[in-house]
Scaffold this motif. Structure first.
Motif, mmCIF file in Angstrom:
data_model
loop_
_atom_site.group_PDB
_atom_site.id
_atom_site.type_symbol
_atom_site.label_atom_id
_atom_site.label_comp_id
_atom_site.label_asym_id
_atom_site.label_seq_id
_atom_site.Cartn_x
_atom_site.Cartn_y
_atom_site.Cartn_z
ATOM 1 N N TYR A 1 33.316 36.965 36.179
ATOM 2 C CA TYR A 1 33.832 36.379 34.948
ATOM 3 C C TYR A 1 35.301 36.017 35.077
ATOM 4 C CZ TYR A 1 29.594 38.450 33.199
ATOM 5 O OH TYR A 1 28.284 38.785 33.027
ATOM 6 N N LYS A 2 35.661 34.970 34.367
ATOM 7 C CA LYS A 2 37.063 34.581 34.240
ATOM 8 C C LYS A 2 37.408 34.751 32.763
ATOM 9 C CE LYS A 2 37.590 32.522 38.387
ATOM 10 N NZ LYS A 2 37.097 33.503 39.287
ATOM 11 N N ILE A 3 38.350 35.635 32.469
ATOM 12 C CA ILE A 3 38.778 35.865 31.102
ATOM 13 C C ILE A 3 40.231 35.436 31.010
ATOM 14 C CG2 ILE A 3 39.123 37.571 29.286
ATOM 15 C CD1 ILE A 3 36.969 39.261 30.705
ATOM 16 N N SER A 4 40.520 34.541 30.076
ATOM 17 C CA SER A 4 41.895 34.096 29.918
ATOM 18 C C SER A 4 42.302 34.184 28.454
ATOM 19 C CB SER A 4 42.061 32.655 30.429
ATOM 20 O OG SER A 4 41.206 31.795 29.714
ATOM 21 N N CYS A 5 43.499 34.696 28.241
ATOM 22 C CA CYS A 5 44.058 34.805 26.899
ATOM 23 C C CYS A 5 45.324 33.955 26.841
ATOM 24 C CB CYS A 5 44.378 36.251 26.552
ATOM 25 S SG CYS A 5 42.922 37.298 26.429
ATOM 26 N N VAL A 6 45.423 33.137 25.818
ATOM 27 C CA VAL A 6 46.551 32.228 25.660
ATOM 28 C C VAL A 6 47.154 32.456 24.282
ATOM 29 C CG1 VAL A 6 47.243 29.809 25.600
ATOM 30 C CG2 VAL A 6 45.441 30.525 27.155
ATOM 31 N N THR A 7 48.485 32.563 24.230
ATOM 32 C CA THR A 7 49.173 32.669 22.949
ATOM 33 C C THR A 7 49.506 31.265 22.468
ATOM 34 O OG1 THR A 7 50.145 34.752 23.665
ATOM 35 C CG2 THR A 7 51.140 33.675 21.750
#
Length: 186
Positions: free
Chosen positions: A163-169
């Motif tokens: 999995y690729k999990i990305s969090c962006v503000t």
């Protein structure tokens, strides 16, 4: 011409080996064809699942066969976590092996597997730490804790590779997290 919202169905899976034409429907295929995925057991995701199941089973057997002198609840917790995790990994292995994700499209299989791995890995790490700290130099309990840590590492490796999990503000200050299937196949 209307461009309203429509139903979108996805049949992707985190562990399937995607070959040429894997997503294309074959109109001439018989109903029984494609029930079993013969290439899945050779994929990286399947081998990781088998390794996880074997280490969890060994950890359970080590703890179960050891004499417990103290902290019965700590080892009961370890046993419950290892067996539940083993059963869930076996269930996901069978889902991918028999391609149940094609039949049960109402469930987001990649998301449910991701959530299982996140929660199961955390619980397994906690159980292994507790088991290691309460082992009192009993060889079976120490071995069970070590195999618990090995299974935790294998679960983390599965999350990392699948999995690729990305969090962006965003500019408004809110954090948006997305996940995608990053598994590259066998």
């Amino acid at each position: 011409m209307s461009h309203g919202a429509g139903l979108v169905r996805t049949t992707c899976s985190s562990g399937s080996a995607l070959g040429p034409g894997a997503g294309a429907a074959q109109p001439s295929a018989s109903p029984l064809e494609g029930l079993l995925d013969p290439s899945y057991p050779r994929t990286q995701a399947a081998l990781l699942k088998v390794a996880q199941m074997v280490t969890l089973l060994i950890a359970f057997i080590c703890v179960r066969s050891s004499p417990w002198t103290k902290n019965y609840s700590a080892y009961s917790y370890f046993e419950v976590v290892t067996i539940c995790d083993l059963i869930m990994i076996l269930a996901f292995y069978l889902v991918h092996l028999f391609r149940f994700y094609r039949v049960l499209t109402c469930i987001s299989w990649p998301l449910s597997e991701l959530l299982h791995y996140l929660i199961g890995t955390l619980l397994l790490l906690i159980a292994s730490i507790v088991a290691a700290s309460k082992s009192y130099n009993q060889s079976g309990l120490v071995a069970g804790a070590i195999f618990g840590f090995m299974a935790t590492f294998l679960c983390m490796a599965s999350i990392w590779l699948s999995y690729k999990i990305s969090c962006v503000t965003q500019s408004t200050g809110t954090v948006v997290c997305t996940y995608s299937i990053g598994y590259s196949g066998g």
